[in-house]
Design a protein around this motif. Structure first.
Motif, PDB file in Angstrom:
ATOM      1  N   ALA A   1       0.834  -1.197   0.000  1.00 15.66           N
ATOM      2  CA  ALA A   1       0.000   0.000   0.000  1.00 15.66           C
ATOM      3  C   ALA A   1       0.873   1.253   0.000  1.00 15.66           C
ATOM      4  O   ALA A   1       0.609   2.204  -0.735  1.00 15.66           O
ATOM      5  N   ALA A   2       1.958   1.227   0.805  1.00 14.71           N
ATOM      6  CA  ALA A   2       2.848   2.391   0.862  1.00 14.71           C
ATOM      7  C   ALA A   2       3.518   2.607  -0.492  1.00 14.71           C
ATOM      8  O   ALA A   2       3.685   3.743  -0.936  1.00 14.71           O
ATOM      9  N   GLY A   3       3.878   1.507  -1.156  1.00 12.99           N
ATOM     10  CA  GLY A   3       4.515   1.598  -2.462  1.00 12.99           C
ATOM     11  C   GLY A   3       3.607   2.220  -3.512  1.00 12.99           C
ATOM     12  O   GLY A   3       4.001   3.115  -4.253  1.00 12.99           O
ATOM     13  N   PHE A   4       2.351   1.754  -3.535  1.00 13.29           N
ATOM     14  CA  PHE A   4       1.351   2.328  -4.450  1.00 13.29           C
ATOM     15  C   PHE A   4       1.193   3.812  -4.217  1.00 13.29           C
ATOM     16  O   PHE A   4       1.209   4.624  -5.123  1.00 13.29           O
ATOM     17  N   ARG A   5       0.997   4.130  -2.908  1.00 13.85           N
ATOM     18  CA  ARG A   5       0.720   5.505  -2.547  1.00 13.85           C
ATOM     19  C   ARG A   5       1.902   6.381  -2.973  1.00 13.85           C
ATOM     20  O   ARG A   5       1.712   7.458  -3.512  1.00 13.85           O
ATOM     21  N   ALA A   6       3.100   5.862  -2.764  1.00 14.87           N
ATOM     22  CA  ALA A   6       4.285   6.648  -3.110  1.00 14.87           C
ATOM     23  C   ALA A   6       4.302   6.934  -4.604  1.00 14.87           C
ATOM     24  O   ALA A   6       4.477   8.073  -5.022  1.00 14.87           O
ATOM     25  N   VAL A   7       4.049   5.890  -5.419  1.00 14.77           N
ATOM     26  CA  VAL A   7       4.068   6.090  -6.868  1.00 14.77           C
ATOM     27  C   VAL A   7       3.049   7.139  -7.266  1.00 14.77           C
ATOM     28  O   VAL A   7       3.342   8.058  -8.029  1.00 14.77           O
ATOM     29  N   LEU A   8       1.848   7.002  -6.704  1.00 14.92           N
ATOM     30  CA  LEU A   8       0.780   7.867  -7.186  1.00 14.92           C
ATOM     31  C   LEU A   8       0.862   9.273  -6.617  1.00 14.92           C
ATOM     32  O   LEU A   8       0.484  10.224  -7.290  1.00 14.92           O
ATOM     33  N   THR A   9       1.396   9.440  -5.404  1.00 15.22           N
ATOM     34  CA  THR A   9       1.502  10.810  -4.907  1.00 15.22           C
ATOM     35  C   THR A   9       2.737  11.506  -5.489  1.00 15.22           C
ATOM     36  O   THR A   9       2.701  12.696  -5.750  1.00 15.22           O
TER      37      THR A   9
ATOM     38  N   SER B   1       7.739   7.702 -10.460  1.00 16.64           N
ATOM     39  CA  SER B   1       6.323   8.055 -10.644  1.00 16.64           C
ATOM     40  C   SER B   1       5.643   7.111 -11.640  1.00 16.64           C
ATOM     41  O   SER B   1       6.275   6.229 -12.223  1.00 16.64           O
ATOM     42  N   VAL B   2       4.333   7.331 -11.845  1.00 18.90           N
ATOM     43  CA  VAL B   2       3.556   6.518 -12.781  1.00 18.90           C
ATOM     44  C   VAL B   2       4.184   6.517 -14.171  1.00 18.90           C
ATOM     45  O   VAL B   2       4.158   5.514 -14.874  1.00 18.90           O
ATOM     46  N   ALA B   3       4.773   7.636 -14.562  1.00 20.35           N
ATOM     47  CA  ALA B   3       5.347   7.742 -15.903  1.00 20.35           C
ATOM     48  C   ALA B   3       6.353   6.624 -16.157  1.00 20.35           C
ATOM     49  O   ALA B   3       6.509   6.169 -17.287  1.00 20.35           O
ATOM     50  N   GLU B   4       7.017   6.159 -15.118  1.00 20.63           N
ATOM     51  CA  GLU B   4       8.016   5.101 -15.297  1.00 20.63           C
ATOM     52  C   GLU B   4       7.417   3.759 -15.714  1.00 20.63           C
ATOM     53  O   GLU B   4       8.125   2.855 -16.093  1.00 20.63           O
ATOM     54  N   SER B   5       6.075   3.626 -15.564  1.00 24.26           N
ATOM     55  CA  SER B   5       5.418   2.402 -16.024  1.00 24.26           C
ATOM     56  C   SER B   5       5.107   2.485 -17.513  1.00 24.26           C
ATOM     57  O   SER B   5       4.598   1.542 -18.086  1.00 24.26           O
ATOM     58  N   GLU B   6       5.349   3.654 -18.126  1.00 25.63           N
ATOM     59  CA  GLU B   6       4.864   3.897 -19.483  1.00 25.63           C
ATOM     60  C   GLU B   6       5.976   3.847 -20.529  1.00 25.63           C
ATOM     61  O   GLU B   6       7.160   3.875 -20.206  1.00 25.63           O
TER      62      GLU B   6
ATOM     63  N   ASP C   1     -15.920  28.271 -21.222  1.00 24.00           N
ATOM     64  CA  ASP C   1     -15.676  28.557 -22.640  1.00 24.00           C
ATOM     65  C   ASP C   1     -16.616  27.711 -23.503  1.00 24.00           C
ATOM     66  O   ASP C   1     -16.558  26.473 -23.458  1.00 24.00           O
ATOM     67  N   PRO C   2     -17.486  28.348 -24.288  1.00 28.13           N
ATOM     68  CA  PRO C   2     -18.469  27.573 -25.069  1.00 28.13           C
ATOM     69  C   PRO C   2     -17.832  26.691 -26.145  1.00 28.13           C
ATOM     70  O   PRO C   2     -18.448  25.748 -26.628  1.00 28.13           O
ATOM     71  N   ARG C   3     -16.575  26.967 -26.539  1.00 31.18           N
ATOM     72  CA  ARG C   3     -15.936  26.157 -27.573  1.00 31.18           C
ATOM     73  C   ARG C   3     -15.411  24.836 -27.017  1.00 31.18           C
ATOM     74  O   ARG C   3     -14.992  23.960 -27.760  1.00 31.18           O
ATOM     75  N   LEU C   4     -15.387  24.751 -25.681  1.00 30.27           N
ATOM     76  CA  LEU C   4     -14.815  23.562 -25.057  1.00 30.27           C
ATOM     77  C   LEU C   4     -15.874  22.818 -24.251  1.00 30.27           C
ATOM     78  O   LEU C   4     -16.861  23.401 -23.814  1.00 30.27           O
ATOM     79  N   ASN C   5     -15.638  21.512 -24.066  1.00 26.69           N
ATOM     80  CA  ASN C   5     -16.526  20.692 -23.256  1.00 26.69           C
ATOM     81  C   ASN C   5     -15.602  19.787 -22.457  1.00 26.69           C
ATOM     82  O   ASN C   5     -15.365  18.651 -22.818  1.00 26.69           O
ATOM     83  N   VAL C   6     -15.016  20.362 -21.400  1.00 29.52           N
ATOM     84  CA  VAL C   6     -13.913  19.656 -20.749  1.00 29.52           C
ATOM     85  C   VAL C   6     -14.096  19.508 -19.243  1.00 29.52           C
ATOM     86  O   VAL C   6     -14.970  20.130 -18.627  1.00 29.52           O
ATOM     87  N   ARG C   7     -13.257  18.664 -18.702  1.00 30.96           N
ATOM     88  CA  ARG C   7     -13.252  18.381 -17.288  1.00 30.96           C
ATOM     89  C   ARG C   7     -11.792  18.499 -16.830  1.00 30.96           C
ATOM     90  O   ARG C   7     -10.904  18.015 -17.522  1.00 30.96           O
ATOM     91  N   LEU C   8     -11.546  19.142 -15.675  1.00 36.68           N
ATOM     92  CA  LEU C   8     -10.163  19.383 -15.271  1.00 36.68           C
ATOM     93  C   LEU C   8      -9.857  18.819 -13.895  1.00 36.68           C
ATOM     94  O   LEU C   8     -10.707  18.820 -13.008  1.00 36.68           O
ATOM     95  N   PHE C   9      -8.649  18.363 -13.770  1.00 32.66           N
ATOM     96  CA  PHE C   9      -8.161  17.888 -12.470  1.00 32.66           C
ATOM     97  C   PHE C   9      -6.767  18.473 -12.267  1.00 32.66           C
ATOM     98  O   PHE C   9      -6.045  18.676 -13.241  1.00 32.66           O
ATOM     99  N   THR C  10      -6.381  18.676 -10.993  1.00 35.38           N
ATOM    100  CA  THR C  10      -4.943  18.863 -10.793  1.00 35.38           C
ATOM    101  C   THR C  10      -4.372  17.460 -10.895  1.00 35.38           C
ATOM    102  O   THR C  10      -5.066  16.476 -10.636  1.00 35.38           O
ATOM    103  N   GLU C  11      -3.110  17.389 -11.269  1.00 34.08           N
ATOM    104  CA  GLU C  11      -2.494  16.077 -11.452  1.00 34.08           C
ATOM    105  C   GLU C  11      -2.596  15.267 -10.155  1.00 34.08           C
ATOM    106  O   GLU C  11      -2.833  14.068 -10.165  1.00 34.08           O
ATOM    107  N   ARG C  12      -2.413  15.954  -9.026  1.00 31.42           N
ATOM    108  CA  ARG C  12      -2.463  15.254  -7.745  1.00 31.42           C
ATOM    109  C   ARG C  12      -3.838  14.623  -7.515  1.00 31.42           C
ATOM    110  O   ARG C  12      -3.945  13.450  -7.166  1.00 31.42           O
ATOM    111  N   ASP C  13      -4.910  15.405  -7.741  1.00 32.75           N
ATOM    112  CA  ASP C  13      -6.268  14.864  -7.552  1.00 32.75           C
ATOM    113  C   ASP C  13      -6.528  13.701  -8.493  1.00 32.75           C
ATOM    114  O   ASP C  13      -7.165  12.721  -8.134  1.00 32.75           O
TER     115      ASP C  13
END
Lengths: 397, 385
Positions: A48-56, A191-196, A237-249
């Motif tokens: 669990a700590a390992g997962f959390r570390a990667v994702l945070t 980080s997660v990027a290392e899995s990619e 913005d009416p030209r967009l139909n998007v959803r946003l997150f901070t990377e952390r969230d």
């Protein structure tokens, strides 16, 4: 009186501990039981700590991810090229000499065999824009070089190259009708990027018939506080139909299921195993008390109080817990710490690689649990020893 | 043999507390064993439940890559293929992001021919076939959300949007509630046409194809024929048995199976120590008694048998109670984990392996005391008093 009882406690306790060797077998049984429980508990907690570390580690506060409205992950999202241009023009995005620090990205999975089983696994292949590396603060190429834009070249994360076959510099892979060459290995502090696996987004668009569309957009904000105004501007913005997150969230949300799953299963196993170990400890301590019935009764007859007797039995049990706990800590630290593994992240339908992390907190949790088990195992037998009527005790063989 | 049962029973009652504690540790061990096997099967899938005559054809690069719709017709034309049904992953979300459901668009007319172990009342099946927006839902998912037949459910997709208004909500009418013999009661199946006609992208494609063959011994041949048919095209395929497909997916979960086996082994080793220790203790306490029995004419073999019998009795009692508890709690476990993945309950094979473990655990625990009891000389035993 107070001084007297302290003397009594230390006298009986030290006598007790000196003759533990008389009860070696049963003490060792309880000890091994507790060590086993602590090893398993620490193992589960370190996953669990390992997962959390990667994702945070992966989630920065000042990086935002833009998805199509309604999408929960990059895989299901879609953005057109004009939309990505509108987003890149936002005033809340940080800029440098090359323009806005933003990367329109494509996210697909490709089958790459797992080294361990040689069966295919879904490895994420990410098409990134020119500025992508600046969006990962700790990104660096550790072997080879980065891909040349416009060519069928890829770079692999260190986690991915360790877990999956054929992801080393110079190897060629065939995905679809295209041959890809691995030209580099990169790191990003785990980080997660290392899995990619990464390549140029425009090349990937061509190879996957995606026209000029993207799936997500990653941008660096001028400051973490700019997220709200960035979000307000884009969602209105009416030209967009998007959803946003901070990377952390975003990563917090992706990891919730996996962490909850590991914790639920892990806690259940640890509690049940702990129960088993408590029974073993109880058995040991009860027989320790019963073989010493006459001895305890004699001490009591000589004027020793019941409190020192209770303390001496408890001390023995706690010692067993302590030693068992320390053994468990050592075994788990040397077996698990840094162990690399990969599993399926259902949130993105692709593999995520991580390393077990035996942190000091995890070790302390294991030790606390061991002491608690020892305490519970010693409490009831010690009370019985103290309550035993002196006459009955002396009469017993 | 059975005439000694009362004696064994009486010996167990001699130190009730100790017997109780030993029994309790064995119960916990078997409870854990049962639960972990349940989990292992749930996590690694049950390839043994896969249809033996079913094959799965996916895009060679990855399952998320779509296949042209025409492939379905071409696969149906392959000699030896009985029936083939297309599948599209929908990425269903109900109410909030946490409720992600396996919603799959299928070719309705062939669905039940491919999955012949799925049962649905005929009138519900007819209702599903007639209405394009109708869906059938697994009994477990219907129960989880309290859906009834006739309800219309606003299912959201995290992949597909409507081409006319960009909305990602696809209302689906619950036409039937199915029960699957292979335990897949968490899924929702709806019409491929419904999705295909209105989706903004991906029109004219299917996700993957599941097919049944006439003769399962020819599966490998047929798989090769299908993949050969699309070789060197822009969309190459990979065909494998459903079993290999599930197994491959399970391998992706990581070495969870191995991990669970390791934990179970650790638990059993500990329990073995506990039982062996208590057995040893209670035999040592009874040396003089064993001496008396031998004086009375009990043979070495009988005395040894009694010790062994006692160990086996405790272990068997613990196993029965422990596995019983595991069977009961696995229902609770299934509910607790329903949001992550389906848990099908404790596999019946656990009882068989449990019985083997009883014998192994009991015999190993009794080994040392048995040797002691067997070797004991009457004079030595009687001198001890």
């Amino acid at each position: 009186m107070a001084g007297n009882s302290v003397t009594q406690v230390s006298a009986i306790t030290s006598m007790n501990l000196r003759n533990v060797s008389q009860r070696a077998t049963s003490s060792v049984v309880a000890l091994v039981g507790i060590a086993g429980v602590v090893t398993v508990l620490i193992g589960v907690l370190s996953i669990a700590a390992g997962f959390r570390a990667v994702l945070t580690l992966s989630g920065a506060q000042d990086v935002a991810i833009v998805l199509r409205s309604g999408a929960t992950d990059e895989m299901g999202s879609g953005l057109s090229q004009p939309q990505t241009r509108i987003i890149a023009d936002s005033k809340d995005i940080a800029r440098d000499a090359d323009g806005a620090i933003a990367s329109p990205e494509l996210y697909v999975v490709v089958d790459v065999p797992l080294k361990r089983t040689a069966t295919p696994a879904n490895v994420p292949l990410r098409g990134v824009g020119q500025q992508a590396q600046k969006l990962r603060q700790n990104f660096r190429i550790v072997e080879g070089r980065t891909f040349t834009p416009g060519t069928f070249e890829v770079i692999a994360g260190r986690g991915a190259s360790l877990q999956f076959a054929g992801l080393s510099v110079g190897s060629k892979l065939r995905w679809g009708t295209t041959d890809w060459t691995v030209v580099g290995i990169f790191e990003d502090r785990g980080s997660v990027a290392e899995s990619e696996v990464w390549t140029d987004a425009t090349v990937l668009q061509g190879a996957y018939n995606r026209g000029n569309s993207y799936q997500s957009m990653r941008v660096k904000l001028t400051s973490p506080g700019a997220f709200q105004s960035f979000k307000d501007a884009l969602t209105s913005d009416p030209r967009l139909n998007v959803r946003l997150f901070t990377e952390r969230d975003y990563y917090e949300q992706q990891s919730r299921t996996l962490i909850a799953l590991v914790s639920t299963i892990g806690t259940t196993i640890a509690v049940l195993m702990g129960l088993g170990a408590v029974f073993a400890a109880l058995n040991t301590m009860y027989s320790a008390v019963s073989t010493r019935t006459r001895e305890i009764a004699t001490l009591r007859a000589l004027g020793f109080g019941s409190a020192p007797v209770v303390v001496s039995v408890l001390a023995e049990a706690l010692l067993i817990g302590l030693i068992g706990g320390v053994i468990g800590m050592a075994i788990s630290y040397f077996t698990f710490n840094g162990l690399r593994a990969s599993t399926m992240n259902f949130a993105s339908f692709s593999q995520i690689t991580f390393a077990f992390q035996v942190t000091p907190q995890v070790l302390m949790q294991g030790l606390t649990y061991a002491l608690a088990l020892g305490f519970i195992g010693g409490l009831l037998p010690s009370l019985r020893a103290a309550r035993l009527p002196i006459t009955t005790g002396l009469r017993e063989l | 043999m059975f005439k000694h049962l009362p004696l064994l029973w009486a010996n167990l009652g001699r130190k009730k507390l100790r017997t109780g504690l030993t029994l309790a540790s064995i119960i916990v061990a078997f409870l854990l064993f049962g639960l972990m096997q349940t989990l292992r099967v749930a996590l690694t899938g049950s390839p043994e439940l896969a249809g033996v005559d079913r094959l799965v054809t996916i895009h060679k690069v990855a399952i998320i890559q779509p296949l042209p719709e025409s492939y379905l017709t071409r696969i149906r034309g392959v000699e030896g293929v009985k029936v083939a049904c297309s599948h599209d992953w929908f990425g269903g979300i109900y109410q909030n992001d946490r409720n992600q459901l396996p919603v799959i668009a299928v070719d309705v007319p062939t669905f039940f021919q491919v999955y012949n172990e799925y049962s649905l009342p005929p009138e519900q099946k007819a209702a599903w076939e007639q209405d394009r927006t109708a869906a059938i839902v697994g009994s477990a998912v219907a129960e989880r959300f309290g859906w009834k037949i006739g309800d219309t459910v606003p299912m959201r997709s995290n992949i597909w949007t409507h081409k006319n208004d960009g909305s990602s909500v696809w209302p689906m009418k619950v036409a039937g509630i199915y029960n699957a013999g292979n335990g897949d009661n968490q899924s929702i199946y709806f019409h491929h046409e419904y999705l295909n006609e209105s989706r903004a992208v991906g029109e004219g494609t299917v996700g993957w194809v599941v097919l049944r063959v006439n003769d399962r011994n020819r599966s490998a041949d047929i798989a090769r024929t299908i993949d050969g048919m699309f070789a060197n095209s822009s969309t190459e395929t990979k065909t494998a048995t459903e079993k290999a497909f599930i197994q491959g997916f399970a391998n992706q979960m990581g070495n969870i199976g191995a991990l669970i086996t390791a934990v179970a082994a650790a638990v059993f080793f500990t329990m073995l120590l506990v039982t062996a220790n208590t057995m040893g203790q209670s035999i040592r306490e009874r040396f003089s008694e064993i001496g008396v029995m031998k004086t009375l004419g009990y043979s070495n073999a009988t005395v040894t048998g009694l010790v062994l019998g006692e160990a086996l009795l405790v272990t068997a009692l613990g196993a029965i109670i422990g596995l019983g508890l595991a069977a009961l709690t696995s229902v609770g476990l299934a509910q607790a984990l329903a949001q992550f993945f389906p848990v099908l309950g404790m596999p019946p094979s656990v009882y068989a392996s449990g019985a083997v473990l009883v014998v192994v655990l009991g015999t190993l625990a009794a080994a040392q005391p048995c040797v002691q009891a067997n070797r004991l000389k009457i004079v030595d035993a009687l001198r001890k008093v």
